[in-house]
Design an enzyme around this catalytic site. Sequence first.
Site, short mmCIF file in Angstrom:
data_model
loop_
_atom_site.label_atom_id
_atom_site.label_comp_id
_atom_site.label_asym_id
_atom_site.label_seq_id
_atom_site.Cartn_x
_atom_site.Cartn_y
_atom_site.Cartn_z
N ARG A 163 -0.41 -12.04 16.12
CA ARG A 163 -1.04 -11.95 14.82
C ARG A 163 0.00 -12.32 13.77
NH1 ARG A 163 -5.30 -12.21 16.88
NH2 ARG A 163 -6.93 -10.64 17.02
N HIS A 204 -5.00 -21.14 14.91
CA HIS A 204 -5.51 -19.95 15.62
C HIS A 204 -6.47 -20.35 16.75
CE1 HIS A 204 -6.29 -15.38 14.99
NE2 HIS A 204 -6.44 -15.71 16.26
N GLU A 225 -4.49 -16.60 6.88
CA GLU A 225 -5.19 -17.77 7.44
C GLU A 225 -6.41 -18.12 6.59
OE1 GLU A 225 -5.92 -16.66 11.50
OE2 GLU A 225 -3.82 -16.34 11.88
P1 NDP Z 1 -2.28 -5.65 25.43
O1 NDP Z 1 -2.79 -4.42 24.76
O2 NDP Z 1 -2.47 -5.82 26.90
O3 NDP Z 1 -0.70 -5.81 25.14
C1 NDP Z 1 -0.10 -5.42 23.96
C2 NDP Z 1 1.39 -5.23 24.23
O4 NDP Z 1 2.05 -4.96 22.99
C3 NDP Z 1 1.73 -4.06 25.16
O5 NDP Z 1 2.67 -4.47 26.11
C4 NDP Z 1 2.35 -3.03 24.22
O6 NDP Z 1 3.26 -2.23 24.94
C5 NDP Z 1 3.02 -3.95 23.22
N1 NDP Z 1 3.33 -3.31 21.95
C6 NDP Z 1 2.49 -2.68 21.10
N2 NDP Z 1 3.17 -2.21 20.04
C7 NDP Z 1 4.46 -2.57 20.23
C8 NDP Z 1 5.66 -2.38 19.48
N3 NDP Z 1 5.65 -1.71 18.32
N4 NDP Z 1 6.82 -2.89 19.97
C9 NDP Z 1 6.83 -3.55 21.13
N5 NDP Z 1 5.73 -3.77 21.88
C10 NDP Z 1 4.57 -3.27 21.44
O7 NDP Z 1 -2.94 -6.83 24.63
P2 NDP Z 1 -3.17 -8.35 25.10
O8 NDP Z 1 -1.98 -8.83 25.85
O9 NDP Z 1 -4.49 -8.49 25.72
O10 NDP Z 1 -3.23 -9.07 23.67
C11 NDP Z 1 -2.11 -9.03 22.81
C12 NDP Z 1 -2.45 -9.52 21.42
O11 NDP Z 1 -2.61 -10.93 21.43
C13 NDP Z 1 -3.79 -9.03 20.88
O12 NDP Z 1 -3.69 -7.72 20.34
C14 NDP Z 1 -4.11 -10.06 19.83
O13 NDP Z 1 -3.65 -9.65 18.57
C15 NDP Z 1 -3.34 -11.29 20.28
N6 NDP Z 1 -4.26 -12.38 20.61
C16 NDP Z 1 -4.21 -13.55 19.89
C17 NDP Z 1 -5.07 -14.59 20.17
C18 NDP Z 1 -5.01 -15.86 19.40
O14 NDP Z 1 -6.04 -16.51 19.27
N7 NDP Z 1 -3.86 -16.28 18.93
C19 NDP Z 1 -6.08 -14.48 21.22
C20 NDP Z 1 -6.03 -13.23 21.94
C21 NDP Z 1 -5.15 -12.24 21.63
P3 NDP Z 1 3.62 -0.72 24.45
O15 NDP Z 1 2.33 -0.06 24.11
O16 NDP Z 1 4.34 -0.10 25.62
O17 NDP Z 1 4.53 -0.87 23.29
#
Ligand code: NDP
Length: 321
Positions: free
Chosen positions: A233, A280, A262
Site C-alpha cells: 500500500r 496498482h 492514487e
Molecule cells: P498477509 O496478512 O498474509 O501478510 C501480511 C504480512 O505483514 C504478515 O507477514 C505480517 O506479519 C506482516 N506485518 C503486518 N504488520 C507488520 C509490521 N508492522 N511490521 C512488519 N511486518 C508486518 O497478507 P497478504 O500477503 O495476503 O497481503 C499483503 C498486502 O498486500 C495486503 O494487505 C494488501 O495491502 C497488499 N496487496 C496489494 C495488491 C496490489 O494490487 N498492489 C494486491 C493484493 C494485496 P506479522 O503480523 O507477524 O507482523
Amino acid sequence: TSTPDTVLQVSALLPSLESALSEHYRTVRLPELPDPAEYLRIHGDEVVAAVTSARVGVSDALMDALPRLGAIVHFGVGYETTDVARARARGTDVSNTPDVLTDCVADLAVGALIDVMRRMSAADRYVRAGGWSTAPFPLASRVTGKRVGILGLGRIGRAVAQRLEGFGVQVAYCTRTPVPGVGYRHLPTAEALAEACDALVVTVAGGRGTEGLVSAAVLEALGPQGYLVNVARGSVVDEPALVAAVEARRIAGAALDVFTDEPNIPRALLESDRVVLLPHIASATRETRAAMGDLALRNLQRFMTEGVLLTPVPEASPSTH
Ligand code: NDP
C-alpha cells in the site's frame, strides 16, 4: 411488517460480479443513486450485506446508516479502509479475498524487481526514443545472487520469496512475529532488514499499523545501491522521503505499484528514469480478478444462506478469538 433484505453495492466492482449481485439479490448500487444520503435515510434498515472494493471499504458513517448490516464483503485482500473492530463490535462480520490473488501479486512484484534492477522499462523508452543507434544503454544491476529483504512475510511475501529462490537470491524478512518453519533470516526491524539487503520488497498489510514503516531512515539504510519495490500500500512508504531519496540518489531506484494518493503520483517520480511506475495492477489479470469476484460472491452467498462468511478476516472471525 418485515423489511426486504437488500445487498448494498458500495463501490464500482468487476462487471461480472456486479451482474451476479443483481441477478441473485435485491441489489442497490450506491454510487449510481441520484441521492445516496436520501436512500440511506429511508431504506438504510433494509441493507443486510454490503459488497465493496478493498480501495473504498465501508466508512464509519455508512456503517452507522445501516442498522441491520450483518456482513461487509471486500473484493480484495486488503481491508484497512473498513474499521473491522468497529464492525465487529456492532455484530457485523467482514470478509476479504485472500489466497486467490497471491500468485499474481507475487509474479508482479518479482517482475517489478527485475524491471527496476535491470532497467527494462527505461531501456524500452531508450529504444523507442532512438537512443540505441547513438550509444549503448548504460549497465544495470545483476539480480541473481543478490540479497532481497521482504518486509511482511505473509501469503504474498512468501510467494515472492519462493519465486526468488529460483534466482539464487538470499532472502531475509521482517515481520512482528518470526514465521515458524521458514529458513529465511528474520530481522526485527524494517531498518535492520534494509541495512542487510540490496533490494527491499514491501508486502506488509496496509493500515495504521504500518503507516510510514518505510521511513527516511529505512531508505537511508537501503542505501545508494539499494532498490525498493512496493506492491503493498502507498501508506506504508513515507512518500516525501522516497521522493527526496530518489532525487538525491540516496537509493538506486524504486518500482511502485501503489501510491499515497492514487492516481496522483509526485512529479519527481514521474520524471525519474530510475523509477518504475505501475497503476496498482498487481492483482489485475483476467484470471485472478475472476477468482476474486467468485470468492467475494461465495462469501456473500454463504452469508445470505447461513449467516456466516466463507473467508472472514482474522480480526472478525469468532473462531480465532
Ligand atoms: P498477509 O496478512 O498474509 O501478510 C501480511 C504480512 O505483514 C504478515 O507477514 C505480517 O506479519 C506482516 N506485518 C503486518 N504488520 C507488520 C509490521 N508492522 N511490521 C512488519 N511486518 C508486518 O497478507 P497478504 O500477503 O495476503 O497481503 C499483503 C498486502 O498486500 C495486503 O494487505 C494488501 O495491502 C497488499 N496487496 C496489494 C495488491 C496490489 O494490487 N498492489 C494486491 C493484493 C494485496 P506479522 O503480523 O507477524 O507482523
